[in-house]
Design a protein around this motif. Structure first.
Motif, PDB file in Angstrom:
ATOM      1  N   GLU A  56       4.950   4.018   2.327  1.00  0.00           N
ATOM      2  CA  GLU A  56       4.700   2.764   1.608  1.00  0.00           C
ATOM      3  C   GLU A  56       4.938   1.603   2.562  1.00  0.00           C
ATOM      4  O   GLU A  56       5.935   1.587   3.289  1.00  0.00           O
ATOM      5  CB  GLU A  56       5.644   2.652   0.410  1.00  0.00           C
ATOM      6  CG  GLU A  56       5.378   1.402  -0.409  1.00  0.00           C
ATOM      7  CD  GLU A  56       6.285   1.311  -1.618  1.00  0.00           C
ATOM      8  OE1 GLU A  56       6.134   2.118  -2.553  1.00  0.00           O
ATOM      9  OE2 GLU A  56       7.151   0.418  -1.625  1.00  0.00           O
TER      10      GLU A  56
ATOM     11  N   GLU B  61      11.221   5.163  -3.937  1.00  0.00           N
ATOM     12  CA  GLU B  61      10.509   3.973  -3.500  1.00  0.00           C
ATOM     13  C   GLU B  61      11.279   2.723  -3.876  1.00  0.00           C
ATOM     14  O   GLU B  61      12.071   2.726  -4.788  1.00  0.00           O
ATOM     15  CB  GLU B  61       9.135   3.925  -4.163  1.00  0.00           C
ATOM     16  CG  GLU B  61       8.267   5.049  -3.700  1.00  0.00           C
ATOM     17  CD  GLU B  61       7.267   5.449  -4.759  1.00  0.00           C
ATOM     18  OE1 GLU B  61       7.035   4.650  -5.668  1.00  0.00           O
ATOM     19  OE2 GLU B  61       6.754   6.559  -4.662  1.00  0.00           O
TER      20      GLU B  61
ATOM     21  N   ARG C 223       0.989   8.892  -1.382  1.00  0.00           N
ATOM     22  CA  ARG C 223       1.981   9.962  -1.490  1.00  0.00           C
ATOM     23  C   ARG C 223       1.364  11.308  -1.141  1.00  0.00           C
ATOM     24  O   ARG C 223       1.912  12.339  -1.459  1.00  0.00           O
ATOM     25  CB  ARG C 223       2.551   9.986  -2.914  1.00  0.00           C
ATOM     26  CG  ARG C 223       3.461   8.822  -3.190  1.00  0.00           C
ATOM     27  CD  ARG C 223       4.780   8.963  -2.419  1.00  0.00           C
ATOM     28  NE  ARG C 223       5.476   7.681  -2.325  1.00  0.00           N
ATOM     29  CZ  ARG C 223       5.984   7.221  -1.185  1.00  0.00           C
ATOM     30  NH1 ARG C 223       5.881   7.888  -0.073  1.00  0.00           N
ATOM     31  NH2 ARG C 223       6.616   6.071  -1.177  1.00  0.00           N
TER      32      ARG C 223
ATOM     33  N   CYS D 299       0.855  -1.188   0.000  1.00  0.00           N
ATOM     34  CA  CYS D 299       0.000   0.000   0.000  1.00  0.00           C
ATOM     35  C   CYS D 299       0.886   1.231   0.000  1.00  0.00           C
ATOM     36  O   CYS D 299       1.909   1.265   0.691  1.00  0.00           O
ATOM     37  CB  CYS D 299      -0.872   0.050   1.253  1.00  0.00           C
ATOM     38  SG  CYS D 299      -2.033  -1.285   1.310  1.00  0.00           S
ATOM     39  N   GLN D 300       0.441   2.236  -0.724  1.00  0.00           N
ATOM     40  CA  GLN D 300       1.255   3.445  -0.806  1.00  0.00           C
ATOM     41  C   GLN D 300       0.346   4.656  -0.900  1.00  0.00           C
ATOM     42  O   GLN D 300      -0.677   4.610  -1.572  1.00  0.00           O
ATOM     43  CB  GLN D 300       2.110   3.372  -2.067  1.00  0.00           C
ATOM     44  CG  GLN D 300       3.071   4.508  -2.202  1.00  0.00           C
ATOM     45  CD  GLN D 300       3.542   4.654  -3.648  1.00  0.00           C
ATOM     46  OE1 GLN D 300       2.828   5.162  -4.501  1.00  0.00           O
ATOM     47  NE2 GLN D 300       4.744   4.202  -3.896  1.00  0.00           N
TER      48      GLN D 300
END
Ligand SMILES: Nc1ncnc2c1ncn2[C@@H]1O[C@H](COP(=O)(O)OP(=O)(O)OP(=O)(O)O)[C@@H](O)[C@H]1O
Length: 750
Positions: free
Chosen positions: A232, A338, A112, A109-110
């Motif tokens: 993340e 990332e 931003r 899961c991320q």
């Protein structure tokens, strides 16, 4: 009929852009949209702030959508990469129960965004002793834990959810209390639940912190849940071996997994999943839409030079696509900082937007399937080609060249030989859409300058009584102890640096600047200016209000905070954004009235992009440059650590890390092409230039049609006459035929 409709834009997209007050297309949009919809490669150059993002994003969104609607065309990812369902016993992150800006890739899961974004798993448990692991993959903020179906997605803030966060706090019902230890990048957090003893707890890298909460085991089904902010996290519910064994607890996947019958809360509009369907079409879809329900191969790839710009384009496309459904458009953001997905999970998304480095690594490790790409967009193409040519080339070579691939180059400055040469290599008969010729700058910007001449403004920088002095970059810490008569170049250089800070304050005061973006050359310079403004009154007050000179910085070093700092400025929480050229291109801050070149950029193109942060979308802007009267000696680190701990003030040609920066020389092309006005002794524009910066010019973005219309009017006139002649000829045609037929008949009779 909307003018966008004339260009062939879909009504659903028009509805979305009308909500942004885009009622008429800008010139670049009028030219580029039909060309792109028509299927050609294009090179589009138009001034800063003229709406280039919409010019490429609207048509590629539309073609992507139309391709998806033609179900036979939808390229889907191979089955084994597209679903973890069977292997995960049906537990995965619930796409129907997540916040808009949270992206899910398998069990990663991320988010931003600077806001909290939450998600819940599809299944949960109500008995036994089980646990799962969360592996933190960067330094952002998060809380992990458990939630009932009634909970909000911001876990720990209501009585139906329980969370443990990276700051070392547990939370339930909005009460945050110390628990365990803080955690961050690379830590593995175990979340366990024990229905026999009705306790929940957490581990960090195998260390058990004991009971965090007690709970009522009859309360319902407890689902794994997460909320995160600019972070993340990868999860393991037990499909892979757990990193740490927890005595007496089994991996969650081995539990009898359950789900409530009640439907999930309505999802936010999707950003990367095919989840929203209109009721009307839902029934048809059940039988026909199976193909489009599967994770799909990307159709469009957009490269942006910076994270901020990628993020901005991503948000714009999400906005434009909000009324497109059945299927929804999946949009994915792939930006730097990332970790690699190791090719295990494919990036899903019909449209992928990313920065060069991140995209390269995802393509290299097989996480992005480029085999179906139809659009390859280089936004700010000249910068991408200048700084990342090998990456762009590498990605280009992975595309399905020769099929339907369309290549689009966009920038305000697209005329360098390098760009032209590269475009010749990769495009096919491209159309140039060049609205204003080479490097044109919006008329809405007024350009001004002040010569930072220490001899002229001696009182400003010499004043030993004035406690407010900038701490400069330290280049002259060893060689300028006294200033005397400013004979030595080093003395002049340091004096200019001291003076510029004072001139900055004068400009801010004289124009009563509420908000301005300030460009400096290096990260060190940005930090020095930030500290100076703080001392001038930029600290937050005790009551939390920002000070008069509140500022924030944006440069390569402020990694995780970059987005947050930009948001603060955009939201008006701070008044000044101090940045390097990382923010010179594309960043769109609506109505920004002022920008200041604290140091001049190294090229004329960069000047164009920097000043283009003002004078956008019909707002009048002022760009002021502080131009050193002499050269300044500045850092130019060639050392291994890029300046960290470096005190080598020798010039680069002598093995050091400094150069002489020649602003008088850099100013020449600006002066010649643009002719900025010099501010007077009161730091004001000449009196006849009475402008309200930040206000609308009342010209409207689209009035630029006028010259275009004038240019075309004679041809339109000719066409109209031709049309009339044809009409007349046509109308007289049957009469003549009848005459001929009658004549012939008469002849035959006689
Ligand atoms: N048709 C339109 N009508 C009204 N506003 C528009 C229209 N198109 C774009 N805008 C607005 O104009 C501003 C500038 O647009 P955009 O960021 O796309 O400019 P740009 O040409 O890409 O600039 P840059 O060269 O600096 O990247 C944005 O705030 C955008 O919302």
């Amino acid at each position: 009929m909307s003018a966008f409709e004339d260009l062939g834009v879909l009504p659903e997209i028009i509805k979305a852009i009308e909500e942004l007050d885009w009622l008429l297309p800008t010139p670049i949009q009028s030219e580029a949209i039909p060309l792109i919809l028509g299927g050609g490669d294009i090179l589009a150059a138009a001034e800063t702030g003229s709406g280039k993002t919409g010019a490429f994003a609207l048509p590629i969104l539309q073609i992507t959508y139309e391709t998806l609607n033609n179900k036979a065309d939808i390229p889907v990812l191979p089955e084994d990469q597209s679903s973890n369902e069977s292997k995960d016993n049906g537990i995965e992150w619930d796409q129907l129960n997540r916040d808009r800006e949270l992206a899910v890739d398998g069990l990663v899961c991320q988010a931003r965004s600077a806001a909290w974004n939450g998600i819940r798993a599809t299944k949960g448990i109500s008995s036994g002793k089980f646990y799962y692991e969360a592996i933190i993959r960067d330094e952002g903020l998060c809380r992990v834990g458990w939630a009932l179906s009634k909970a909000t997605r911001n876990i720990g803030t209501d009585k139906f959810s329980w969370g443990y966060g990276g700051t070392g706090k547990k939370s339930h019902q909005g009460t945050f209390a110390d628990y365990g230890k803080p955690f961050g990048n690379n830590d593995c957090i175990g979340c366990y639940i024990n229905f026999d003893d009705e306790v929940m707890g957490y581990t960090k890298n195998g260390e058990d912190f004991g009971e965090a909460f007690t709970f009522n085991s009859k309360a319902g089904i407890f689902y794994p849940a997460l909320v995160l902010k600019n972070a993340e996290i990868a999860f393991n519910f037990g499909k892979d071996p757990m990193k740490h064994q927890l005595k007496g607890y089994k991996p969650l996947i081995e539990a009898e997994l359950l789900a409530d019958q009640a439907s999930a809360p309505a999802p936010e509009p999707s950003n990367n999943k095919n989840i929203k369907k209109s009721n009307k079409k839902e029934k048809e879809d059940k039988s026909t839409n199976t193909q489009s329900d599967k994770p799909r191969k990307p159709l469009s790839l957009i490269i942006e030079p910076t994270r901020e710009l990628a993020d901005q384009t991503y948000s714009a496309i999400l906005n434009f696509s909000k009324y497109l459904d059945n299927p929804n458009i999946q949009v994915s953001l792939c930006i730097g900082g990332e970790k690699s997905l190791g090719g295990r999970n494919k990036i899903e998304g019909d449209i992928i937007i990313g920065t060069p480095g991140r995209l390269e690594s995802l393509v290299k490790d097989g996480s992005i399937d480029l085999s179906s790409i139809r659009f390859f967009v280089l936004d700010e193409a000249d910068q991408l080609i200048e700084d990342n040519l090998s990456i762009v080339n590498y990605i280009y070579n992975k595309l399905p060249i020769g099929q339907n691939l369309q290549i689009l180059f966009f920038s305000a400055t697209l005329h360098s030989n390098k760009v032209i040469k590269f475009s010749e290599q990769i495009t096919k008969n491209p159309t140039w859409v060049d609205l204003k010729g080479k490097d044109f700058i919006p008329d809405l910007i007024t350009h001004a300058y002040i010569k930072a001449d220490p001899s002229k403004y001696e009182t400003l920088w010499r004043d030993s009584e004035n406690p407010l002095r900038i701490r400069t970059d330290g280049v002259h810490a060893m060689d300028v102890t006294k200033f005397g008569k400013l004979k030595e170049p080093e003395q002049k250089s340091e004096a200019i640096k001291l003076l510029k800070a004072q001139l900055l304050l004068k400009c801010i005061q004289s124009f009563k600047m509420d908000q301005a973006i300030i460009f400096a050359r290096t990260r060190v310079d940005c930090d020095c200016i930030h500290n100076f403004l703080k001392e001038a009154g930029g600290e937050s007050t005790k009551s939390g209000l920002e000070g008069e000179y509140s500022s924030t910085v944006l440069h390569g070093d402020v990694n995780k905070a970059r987005k947050e700092n930009l948001e603060k400025f955009k939201n008006g929480e701070v008044r000044f954004l101090i940045c390097t050229d990382v923010a010179a291109r594309g960043i769109d801050i609506r109505g920004l009235p002022f920008m200041i070149n604290y140091t001049l950029p190294a090229s004329f193109e960069d000047y164009i992009h920097r000043v283009g942060r003002v004078g956008r979308a019909d707002r009048i802007g002022l760009a002021i440059s502080l131009v050193g009267s002499d050269q300044e000696k500045v850092w130019y680190h060639t050392c291994r650590d890029k300046g960290r701990g470096c005190h080598n003030t020798k010039l680069t040609e002598n093995g050091g890390c400094c150069i002489w920066y020649d602003e008088p020389e850099l100013f020449h092309p600006i002066q010649e092409s643009i002719g900025p006005v010099e501010l007077n002794d009161q730091f004001q524009l000449p009196q006849d230039m009475n402008l309200t910066f930040g206000a609308s010019s009342n010209k409207s973005l689209v009035l630029d049609y006028q010259p275009h219309t004038e240019e075309l009017s004679s041809r339109v006139e000719q066409l109209s006459q031709l049309e009339q002649t044809i009409q007349r000829d046509y109308l007289s045609l049957p009469i003549r035929i009848t005459e001929i037929v009658n004549n012939n008949n008469n002849k035959m009779k006689s």
